[in-house]
Design an enzyme around this catalytic site. Structure first.
Site, short mmCIF file in Angstrom:
data_model
loop_
_atom_site.label_atom_id
_atom_site.label_comp_id
_atom_site.label_asym_id
_atom_site.label_seq_id
_atom_site.Cartn_x
_atom_site.Cartn_y
_atom_site.Cartn_z
N ASP A 103 47.47 48.50 54.63
CA ASP A 103 46.40 48.04 55.52
C ASP A 103 46.87 46.87 56.36
OD1 ASP A 103 43.68 49.42 54.92
OD2 ASP A 103 44.44 48.98 52.93
N GLU A 153 39.37 45.68 60.25
CA GLU A 153 38.81 45.60 58.91
C GLU A 153 39.37 44.45 58.08
OE1 GLU A 153 37.51 48.60 55.32
OE2 GLU A 153 39.14 49.18 56.63
N ASP A 158 40.71 50.64 62.09
CA ASP A 158 40.71 50.77 60.63
C ASP A 158 42.14 51.13 60.26
OD1 ASP A 158 40.38 51.19 57.95
OD2 ASP A 158 38.51 52.29 58.16
N ILE A 211 43.83 51.64 57.46
CA ILE A 211 43.89 52.81 56.57
C ILE A 211 42.46 53.15 56.21
CG2 ILE A 211 44.58 53.75 54.34
CD1 ILE A 211 47.08 52.13 54.39
N ASP A 212 41.95 54.19 56.84
CA ASP A 212 40.62 54.69 56.52
C ASP A 212 40.77 55.73 55.41
OD1 ASP A 212 37.86 55.26 56.74
OD2 ASP A 212 38.31 56.98 58.03
N THR A 271 41.26 54.59 51.86
CA THR A 271 42.32 53.98 51.06
C THR A 271 42.50 54.67 49.72
OG1 THR A 271 41.74 51.89 52.10
CG2 THR A 271 43.24 51.78 50.25
N HIS A 303 29.71 57.20 49.32
CA HIS A 303 29.76 57.20 50.78
C HIS A 303 28.76 58.18 51.39
CE1 HIS A 303 34.22 55.69 50.78
NE2 HIS A 303 33.35 54.76 50.42
N SER A 308 38.27 59.96 54.62
CA SER A 308 38.65 59.42 55.92
C SER A 308 38.17 60.24 57.11
CB SER A 308 40.17 59.25 56.01
OG SER A 308 40.81 60.46 56.39
N LYS A 312 38.43 64.15 58.51
CA LYS A 312 37.39 65.19 58.60
C LYS A 312 37.00 65.45 60.05
CE LYS A 312 34.69 62.93 55.65
NZ LYS A 312 35.60 61.95 55.02
N ARG A 344 27.71 63.51 56.58
CA ARG A 344 27.80 62.23 55.87
C ARG A 344 26.38 61.68 55.84
NH1 ARG A 344 32.05 57.85 55.28
NH2 ARG A 344 30.96 55.86 55.15
N ASP A 373 34.87 52.96 61.20
CA ASP A 373 34.89 54.18 60.38
C ASP A 373 34.55 55.44 61.17
OD1 ASP A 373 35.62 53.03 57.96
OD2 ASP A 373 33.56 52.59 57.40
#
Length: 344
Positions: free
Chosen positions: A49, A72, A137, A139-140, A142, A245, A269, A272, A286, A299
C-alpha cells in the site's frame, strides 16, 4: 504541464503510474506478504500500500503539481517504524519500468526515504465538488492481495466532482477479455510478460479499454463492452468476499427474484467492475450492511467510470452499488427495492 480537455496526458500518466505501482505490489506479494500492520479500522495494510501510493503520487506531483490528491494511506506508521520504512523505501527504489521514455513521464526515482514519506502524506485532500482531485486506492482488496486472490490498484481523476479518468491495475485477472468469470479466476496467473494481469481504463465519453500489464511501456489496448444480456436469469453476478462489505443474504434474495440460479462469484476489490465491464460477468451487487455505512470515493470512482463507459449503469447517489447492463438495470433495481423494502 498544460493539459487539454481530451485528458490524453492524464490517461497516459495514470496508466503508467498504475502499471508501475501494480508491478511493485506483485513483487511485494512474492517476497513480503507477511509485512502487515493493523490500522485503526482493523483492516490489514501492507508495505505494498505504502509503496504503490508513493509511486503514484510522485508521478502525479511531477505532471500535475497543482492538482489535489485524496488517498487511503498516511505515512505515520512508516515514520514510527524504521525497519518498515526501509523495507518500503527499498521496494520503491527498485520499482522501475524497463522503458526509459515511460520512466521519464513518471519522473524516475523518489529521491530519498524522507521525501517518500512526504509524498505519501500528500494524499490528504478532503476532496470536494470543485477543482481537479485524484483519488487513489493503492491496494483495493488487501485481504485478497494477502491470500493471492483478486485486488486492484485504483486511480481516478475527478474534475468539479465528475470522474473524468479511471484506471485499474488487476494483476491476478487474466489478460483475455473473453475468459468467463468464475471462482478462483487468475489463480494460475503467470509472471511471464504478456501473460499476467490487465489494466482497465476509461475517459469520460471515450469508452473503456483493457490491455495486458507490461513491465515496460504500455501494451496495445482493446475496446471493451459489457456483454449483451437478454435473459437475466442466465446472468453471472459477482459480489464481495467479505460479508462486512456487502449483504450477501440480500444479494442471494435479489438473485432469486431475478431467477438467477448460478451461485455468485465472490471477489475482492474493483476487479469486479473491470470483470463485468469486459463481459466476463454481468452484474455487480454491493448492498449496505448497515444504514450508516458510507462508501469511500477511492473504492469506486475508477471502476464506476469504466463500467459506465463500457455500456453499463451504476446506482448513483444511493447507498450501495448495483452495476448492470442498461437493458436489465431497471429489473435489477426493482428486485433490489423489493428485497430491501421487505426489511424496513
Amino acid at each position: 504541464m498544460a493539459t487539454t480537455n481530451t485528458y490524453d496526458h492524464e490517461l497516459n500518466v495514470a496508466l503508467l503510474a498504475v502499471q508501475r505501482a501494480t508491478l511493485l505490489t506483485k513483487s511485494v506479494f512474492h517476497s513480503h506478504t507477511k509485512g502487515t500492520l493493523n490500522k485503526s479500522d482493523a483492516s490489514p495494510v501492507t508495505i505494498g500500500d505504502f509503496g504503490a501510493q508513493a509511486l503514484i503520487i510522485a508521478a502525479l506531483q511531477l505532471n500535475f503539481p497543482d492538482d489535489e490528491i485524496v488517498a487511503e494511506e498516511e505515512a505515520k506508521d512508516l515514520r514510527e517504524n524504521g525497519q518498515l520504512r526501509e523495507t518500503v523505501w527499498d521496494l520503491v527504489q527498485k520499482a522501475k519500468l524497463s522503458d526509459s521514455s515511460a520512466e521519464k513521464v513518471l519522473g524516475g526515482e523518489v529521491k530519498s526515504a524522507e521525501s517518500m514519506l512526504d509524498i505519501i502524506d500528500k494524499g490528504a485532500s478532503q476532496g470536494g465538488a470543485k477543482g481537479r482531485i485524484w483519488a487513489i486506492d493503492p491496494i483495493d482488496g488487501t485481504k485478497g492481495f494477502l491470500r493471492g486472490g483478486q485486488y486492484a490498484v485504483c486511480l481516478a481523476l475527478m474534475v468539479d466532482g465528475d470522474v473524468k479518468v479511471g484506471v485499474l491495475g488487476c494483476p491476478n485477472l487474466p489478460v483475455s477479455d473473453s475468459e468467463p468469470l468464475k471462482e478462483g479466476i487468475g489463480a494460475d496467473a503467470s509472471d511471464e510478460e504478456g501473460k499476467f494481469g490487465v489494466l482497465f481504463s476509461a475517459v469520460q465519453g471515450k469508452g473503456a479499454q483493457s490491455r495486458a500489464l507490461s513491465k515496460s511501456g504500455l501494451a496495445e489496448s482493446h475496446d471493451i463492452k459489457m456483454k449483451p444480456l437478454t435473459n437475466i436469469s442466465e446472468a453471472t453476478f459477482c459480489e464481495s468476499v467479505e460479508a462486512g462489505h456487502s449483504s450477501q443474504g440480500d444479494a442471494a434474495a435479489i438473485a432469486s427474484k431475478l431467477g438467477i440460479t448460478k451461485p455468485s462469484v465472490r471477489m475482492d476489490s474493483q476487479a469486479k467492475y473491470g470483470s463485468i465491464a469486459r463481459g466476463a460477468g454481468d452484474l455487480y451487487l454491493r448492498l449496505p450492511v448497515r444504514k450508516d455505512y458510507v462508501e469511500k470515493i477511492w473504492d469506486h470512482a475508477a471502476g464506476d467510470l469504466i463500467v459506465r463507459e463500457a455500456g453499463g449503469r451504476t446506482l448513483k447517489e444511493n447507498k450501495g452499488v448495483v452495476a448492470a447492463p442498461k437493458d436489465v438495470h431497471g429489473k435489477v433495481i426493482e428486485a433490489v427495492r423489493e428485497v430491501l423494502g421487505e426489511k424496513e
